[in-house]
Motif scaffolding. Structure first.
Motif, PDB file in Angstrom:
ATOM      1  N   PHE A  10       0.791  -1.299  -0.022  1.00  0.00           N
ATOM      2  CA  PHE A  10       0.090   0.019  -0.102  1.00  0.00           C
ATOM      3  C   PHE A  10       0.809   1.417   0.265  1.00  0.00           C
ATOM      4  N   SER A  11       1.764   1.365   0.707  1.00  0.00           N
ATOM      5  CA  SER A  11       2.707   2.377   0.866  1.00  0.00           C
ATOM      6  C   SER A  11       3.484   2.590  -0.350  1.00  0.00           C
ATOM      7  N   ILE A  14       1.053   4.252  -2.761  1.00  0.00           N
ATOM      8  CA  ILE A  14       1.080   5.822  -2.552  1.00  0.00           C
ATOM      9  C   ILE A  14       2.339   6.554  -3.009  1.00  0.00           C
ATOM     10  N   THR A  15       3.177   5.922  -2.796  1.00  0.00           N
ATOM     11  CA  THR A  15       5.018   6.395  -3.104  1.00  0.00           C
ATOM     12  C   THR A  15       5.003   6.637  -4.483  1.00  0.00           C
ATOM     13  N   GLN A  40       7.674  13.821   0.487  1.00  0.00           N
ATOM     14  CA  GLN A  40       7.941  12.160   0.012  1.00  0.00           C
ATOM     15  C   GLN A  40       9.187  11.864   0.787  1.00  0.00           C
ATOM     16  N   VAL A  43       8.515  11.284   4.205  1.00  0.00           N
ATOM     17  CA  VAL A  43       8.025  10.153   4.531  1.00  0.00           C
ATOM     18  C   VAL A  43       9.148   8.920   4.542  1.00  0.00           C
ATOM     19  N   SER A  52       6.398   4.901   9.120  1.00  0.00           N
ATOM     20  CA  SER A  52       6.010   5.163   8.019  1.00  0.00           C
ATOM     21  C   SER A  52       4.545   5.705   8.132  1.00  0.00           C
ATOM     22  N   TYR A  54       2.429   5.994   5.889  1.00  0.00           N
ATOM     23  CA  TYR A  54       1.386   5.360   4.874  1.00  0.00           C
ATOM     24  C   TYR A  54       1.057   4.151   5.722  1.00  0.00           C
ATOM     25  N   LEU A  57      -1.426   4.946   8.021  1.00  0.00           N
ATOM     26  CA  LEU A  57      -2.752   5.024   7.307  1.00  0.00           C
ATOM     27  C   LEU A  57      -3.401   3.867   7.059  1.00  0.00           C
ATOM     28  N   PHE A  58      -2.636   3.026   6.599  1.00  0.00           N
ATOM     29  CA  PHE A  58      -3.245   1.574   6.317  1.00  0.00           C
ATOM     30  C   PHE A  58      -3.733   0.938   7.457  1.00  0.00           C
ATOM     31  N   GLN A  79      13.800   2.058   2.350  1.00  0.00           N
ATOM     32  CA  GLN A  79      13.047   3.400   2.387  1.00  0.00           C
ATOM     33  C   GLN A  79      14.418   4.510   2.691  1.00  0.00           C
TER      34      GLN A  79
END
Lengths: 143, 147
Positions: A10-11, A14-15, A40, A43, A52, A54, A57-58, A79
């Motif tokens: 998922f991350s 979005i990235t 970004q 992030v 993270s 993201y 958020l997930f 990352q």
């Protein structure tokens, strides 16, 4: 530390979207591209630290527990690699060195896309290559 | 406009790389350096009686754990087959000598330590078993030559 593989994909998705947007807006609306890429980069830095946004958020969106978890160290290292490319890209945009900005952002986009679409961690695989070239670059691996 | 084209080209390139990787990842292939031999001293472990599965791993490697499971399974299943896992970082000499670019990389050695097969990426159990059959027949054909 363990990671939810669904949150990682998922991350990465979005990235991928953010980095593609950076490239698309870069020429017509450079300020937007710079702000997005700076965000970004932040992030990536948080992701390398294991925090993270993201993934957070997930977690807020998906309540179910993952069927299996995986080692969080490889994606965290990746990352960090992403952060390196984002910073170089940002320098390129801010200094007006367009080829540098495009190449660095595209490299980060490629890695994020491969992760989102195919589950391949390109950043993880650079580790052995970096170590082959720079034997002194050994990272302490926190468990 | 340039940025748009760069983005599209990158996504197209990523798709090609991804599809090629999906098809080739973990494929067990004959190695070009069949003359290279690994001895107990190189591995820091004893060779298997019939064959040895040598796995190179690093800490920053997602598929290494699953690969370990596959190879441990195979070595438990086939008598005389040893599974040796090497931390690539602490053996950069071997990594350079054997031209290991990624982890996991799996080498299949025959009973004498000759490298007969190589797989970059996580191999499937069936492919490892099939390759082992090849490694063992490699031994018997060598024996036949000597007779």
């Amino acid at each position: 530390m363990r990671a939810d593989p669904r949150a990682l994909r998922f991350s990465a998705a979005i990235t991928t979207a953010i980095l593609a947007l950076v490239l698309v807006t870069g020429s017509a609306w450079p300020t937007a591209a710079q702000v997005l890429l700076a965000a970004q980069a932040l992030v990536f830095a948080l992701g390398a630290a294991g925090r993270s946004p993201y993934a957070v958020l997930f977690k807020a969106l998906v309540k179910s527990a993952p069927r299996e978890t995986e080692d969080a160290r490889p994606p965290r290292f990746a990352q960090g690699v992403g952060l390196g490319f984002a910073v170089v890209g940002l320098v390129g945009y801010l200094a007006g060195i367009t080829p540098l900005a495009l190449v660095a952002t595209a490299a980060a986009l490629l890695a994020a896309f491969l992760n989102a679409a195919f589950g391949f961690c390109l950043g993880c695989e650079t580790y052995l290559l970096i170590r082959r070239l720079l034997p002194a670059a050994k990272l302490e691996v926190p468990q | 406009m340039t940025g748009l084209w760069v983005a599209l080209a990158t996504l197209a390139l990523g798709s090609v790389i991804g599809v090629v990787r999906l098809r080739r990842d973990g494929k067990v292939r004959d190695t070009a350096r069949a003359d290279d031999r690994l001895a107990t001293a190189d591995l820091g472990a004893d060779l298997g009686e019939r064959a040895t599965l040598v796995q190179f791993s690093t800490a920053f490697c997602q598929p290494c754990r699953a690969t370990r499971r596959v190879l441990a399974d195979v070595s438990g299943l086939v008598p005389g087959v040893a599974h040796v896992e090497i931390d690539a970082e602490s053996r950069l000499d071997l990594v350079r000598r054997l031209d290991i670019m990624r982890t996991p990389t799996v080498l299949i050695l025959d009973s004498a330590g000759n490298i007969v097969k190589k797989a970059a990426g996580q191999p499937r159990k069936a492919d490892v078993l099939a390759a082992l059959a090849g490694a063992v027949s490699h031994i018997s054909s060598q024996n036949a030559d000597e007779m």
